[in-house]
Design a protein around this motif. Sequence first.
Motif, mmCIF file in Angstrom:
data_model
loop_
_atom_site.group_PDB
_atom_site.id
_atom_site.type_symbol
_atom_site.label_atom_id
_atom_site.label_comp_id
_atom_site.label_asym_id
_atom_site.label_seq_id
_atom_site.Cartn_x
_atom_site.Cartn_y
_atom_site.Cartn_z
ATOM 1 N N ILE A 1 86.237 20.447 31.183
ATOM 2 C CA ILE A 1 86.297 19.516 32.308
ATOM 3 C C ILE A 1 87.142 20.089 33.445
ATOM 4 N N ALA A 2 88.352 20.549 33.132
ATOM 5 C CA ALA A 2 89.248 21.121 34.147
ATOM 6 C C ALA A 2 90.374 21.856 33.434
ATOM 7 N N ILE B 1 81.352 11.583 31.455
ATOM 8 C CA ILE B 1 80.171 10.731 31.273
ATOM 9 C C ILE B 1 79.013 11.233 32.137
ATOM 10 N N SER B 2 79.337 11.738 33.324
ATOM 11 C CA SER B 2 78.311 12.312 34.192
ATOM 12 C C SER B 2 77.584 13.452 33.486
ATOM 13 N N ASN B 3 78.329 14.315 32.788
ATOM 14 C CA ASN B 3 77.714 15.410 32.041
ATOM 15 C C ASN B 3 76.807 14.889 30.927
ATOM 16 N N ILE C 1 73.521 13.632 32.433
ATOM 17 C CA ILE C 1 72.648 14.738 32.833
ATOM 18 C C ILE C 1 71.957 15.346 31.613
ATOM 19 N N GLY C 2 72.699 15.519 30.523
ATOM 20 C CA GLY C 2 72.155 16.209 29.364
ATOM 21 C C GLY C 2 71.299 15.357 28.458
ATOM 22 N N LEU C 3 71.624 14.048 28.337
ATOM 23 C CA LEU C 3 70.960 13.229 27.328
ATOM 24 C C LEU C 3 70.163 12.060 27.883
ATOM 25 N N ARG D 1 76.740 10.236 41.156
ATOM 26 C CA ARG D 1 76.485 11.512 41.825
ATOM 27 C C ARG D 1 75.592 12.430 40.996
ATOM 28 N N SER D 2 75.575 12.204 39.691
ATOM 29 C CA SER D 2 74.852 13.128 38.808
ATOM 30 C C SER D 2 73.424 12.695 38.552
#
Length: 488
Positions: free
Chosen positions: A343-344, A415-417, A420-422, A450-451
């Motif tokens: 994440i960072a 959660i954005s990731n 996008i993936g699922l 945004r995603s």
Amino acid sequence: MLGAEKQKSGKRRAAHAIVFKLNLPRQSNFHEFFAVQSEQHPANEVGEQLRKISTFKKEFWQSLLNYLSNRCIALLFRVTTNGFLYVNFTKMRKIFLSGAKGQIARNSTIRDINKQVVLNYVRARSPISRAEIARETSLQRSTVSAIVDELHNAGLIEEIGTGDSKSGKKPVLLRLKAGTPVAIGVDVTPRETTVVLADLTGSVLRKAQFPTSSDIEYMNKQILGKIGSLVEEFPDADLEVGMSIPGVADQNSGGILYIPYFNWVNWDIGTKITEKFNLPVTIDNDANAVALAELWFGEPIMRSTRNFILVLVSEGIGTGIIIDGQVYRGEHGAAGEFGHMYIADNAEVECSCGRRDCWEAHASETAIVNRYKPQNGKSDTMINNVDHLIDLARNGEKQAQSVIKQTAKYLGLGISNLIIGLSPETVVISGGITKAWDLIEGEIGILTQRSIRHELKRPNIVASTLGSEPTILGSITLVLSRKFASAS
């Protein structure tokens, strides 16, 4: 069912078919109908289509389709104008000989499905009568009565009086039998371990807690001792054990492969429980268990949601993935470890895996509390739990509000990731942080939006309603889901 047939395709691949004679509604007028069960058209959708052209209820078709789909990649349905349904198996899944014994269809299969359907109707719609169940399922009343008697004798359901009737005999109402011990839940967290005794409704009858230790022998002794006390108190109860752990569990072997907080590898507590008490044990990751609990005890909209992700925010972060109403565990039960995705950099605390760039290192409860201390300017601050921090934020303490907002940002990124993936229908957030839902919902929504491609529907992002101890309920659900699935 009238019979089965085999047909040869042009590619020399056997295609199988089961043929049903449908009880068609009067004045039916339709042409040849096709429906394909696949990822795009799951069992509930196909079941609804088949319900519309027959007098069988949707639940009958869903039970049958779910059973068949475990053995096929896709099913092709063809209903002809003379009232015959052809169920074609166009692509059979590979049958592994090592597990062939468990894949054989036996005479008891339909009976078990019917028993499962009846028990789940009582669970979901009680109080309900035998006649209502027969109408809803299109089962014969005699069949329903026989199944109800069997479930009653097994101590799973009980009669609770009579309902209203416009004419004739008043119907006897049924519900799950409360107060009878059926499940022992063991919930292991990095700080505390809880052992509970529960009934079929998920209500806790007994509860014991002790601090979790990295000493595995101490943990074995404590867990076995607590379970032993319950077995001794209820020697005639038909008990099973469900265990929720903050790590990786293999459902096939029943073993605990890894718990990162204590660096435990191949913990054999499940085997020890079975050997000492002769009790079945089901072990799963804590987020998987909570996701299962959402399916069983969540709000009605969640119980009917087929595809969602459960994000469990506790000492770490875990995710439970539900695909078409089933927990997706992956190879060796290791799916859903998104708490360790990047994440960072340079988090305030280390993740349980030792890194400082994981989602868990930025958004877990441990991260939230530790983020507050340097911002407050006092390393010895008395803030040691999320609840205290949330109370400060609600009362206007600016540093606490800033920490909560930062946490929402990191949760939103993760959660954005996932979205996008699922591409889930819903994302459910569980854990103590949901007590600040009104403070974090907006920030999470902005980041996840945004995603998403604008032409796609935005997934629902909601707070769990399972209460303050979701992992305890998850450990109980591991047992109840088995009991309701087998209905024995």
